[in-house]
Design a protein around this motif. Structure first.
Motif, mmCIF file in Angstrom:
data_model
loop_
_atom_site.group_PDB
_atom_site.id
_atom_site.type_symbol
_atom_site.label_atom_id
_atom_site.label_comp_id
_atom_site.label_asym_id
_atom_site.label_seq_id
_atom_site.Cartn_x
_atom_site.Cartn_y
_atom_site.Cartn_z
ATOM 1 N N SER A 61 0.850 -1.188 0.000
ATOM 2 C CA SER A 61 0.000 0.000 0.000
ATOM 3 C C SER A 61 0.882 1.233 0.000
ATOM 4 O O SER A 61 1.846 1.312 0.766
ATOM 5 N N CYS A 62 0.548 2.212 -0.832
ATOM 6 C CA CYS A 62 1.309 3.448 -0.898
ATOM 7 C C CYS A 62 1.179 4.188 0.433
ATOM 8 O O CYS A 62 0.076 4.311 0.985
ATOM 9 N N LEU A 63 2.295 4.687 0.956
ATOM 10 C CA LEU A 63 2.270 5.398 2.244
ATOM 11 C C LEU A 63 1.593 6.760 2.109
ATOM 12 O O LEU A 63 1.191 7.364 3.099
ATOM 13 N N SER A 64 1.474 7.253 0.892
ATOM 14 C CA SER A 64 0.872 8.558 0.678
ATOM 15 C C SER A 64 -0.633 8.474 0.388
ATOM 16 O O SER A 64 -1.425 9.135 1.036
ATOM 17 N N CYS A 65 -1.020 7.626 -0.586
ATOM 18 C CA CYS A 65 -2.442 7.570 -0.972
ATOM 19 C C CYS A 65 -3.131 6.278 -0.545
ATOM 20 O O CYS A 65 -4.330 6.126 -0.746
ATOM 21 N N SER A 66 -2.382 5.344 0.020
ATOM 22 C CA SER A 66 -2.920 4.067 0.517
ATOM 23 C C SER A 66 -3.400 3.102 -0.559
ATOM 24 O O SER A 66 -3.893 2.028 -0.248
ATOM 25 N N ILE A 78 6.185 4.385 -1.970
ATOM 26 C CA ILE A 78 5.327 5.451 -2.522
ATOM 27 C C ILE A 78 5.064 5.117 -3.994
ATOM 28 O O ILE A 78 6.012 4.839 -4.735
ATOM 29 N N CYS A 79 3.813 5.132 -4.403
ATOM 30 C CA CYS A 79 3.494 4.775 -5.784
ATOM 31 C C CYS A 79 3.986 5.832 -6.777
ATOM 32 O O CYS A 79 4.242 6.976 -6.399
ATOM 33 N N ASP A 80 4.095 5.428 -8.044
ATOM 34 C CA ASP A 80 4.606 6.331 -9.073
ATOM 35 C C ASP A 80 3.748 7.589 -9.194
ATOM 36 O O ASP A 80 4.245 8.674 -9.455
ATOM 37 N N CYS A 81 2.457 7.422 -9.005
ATOM 38 C CA CYS A 81 1.538 8.548 -9.134
ATOM 39 C C CYS A 81 1.872 9.613 -8.085
ATOM 40 O O CYS A 81 1.932 10.805 -8.395
ATOM 41 N N CYS A 82 2.103 9.213 -6.853
ATOM 42 C CA CYS A 82 2.408 10.165 -5.784
ATOM 43 C C CYS A 82 3.831 10.715 -5.899
ATOM 44 O O CYS A 82 4.092 11.828 -5.459
ATOM 45 N N ARG A 83 4.735 9.955 -6.483
ATOM 46 C CA ARG A 83 6.125 10.414 -6.594
ATOM 47 C C ARG A 83 6.298 11.405 -7.729
ATOM 48 O O ARG A 83 7.217 12.213 -7.697
HETATM 49 ZN ZN LIG Z 1 0.275 6.909 -3.897
#
Ligand SMILES: [Zn+2]
Length: 84
Positions: A61-66, A78-83
């Motif tokens: 799970s992404c630490l930013s958007c879950s 952290i997923c590519d979208c959030c990075r």
């Molecule tokens: Zn994310």
């Protein structure tokens, strides 16, 4: 049971097929979709055939958007979208 797979389950399945060393043709046959669809899904998941895949990759799970995403190593949280 629902007919629609969760995003996490779909990613886990793709990852498993990719790690198992299957070709896109074999994955397409197994999932009942076209090779192009397989390539698109792998690219969207961040594990394109053009890059080597680590056996330590996992769905996390992404630490930013879950949202669940394919993390290529334990420190990748952290997923590519959030990075981007
Ligand atoms: Zn994310």
């Amino acid at each position: 049971m629902t007919a629609v797979k969760s995003r996490a389950a779909e990613l886990a399945e793709l990852l498993q097929l990719r790690i198992s060393g299957m070709t896109t043709a074999e994955m397409a046959l197994k999932l009942g979709i076209t090779r192009v669809a397989i390539c698109n899904r792998l690219e969207q998941a961040g594990i394109p055939m053009s890059q080597p895949i680590s056996p330590r990759a996992a769905v996390r799970s992404c630490l930013s958007c879950s949202r669940p995403f394919i993390s290529t190593q334990p420190a990748h949280r952290i997923c590519d979208c959030c990075r981007s």
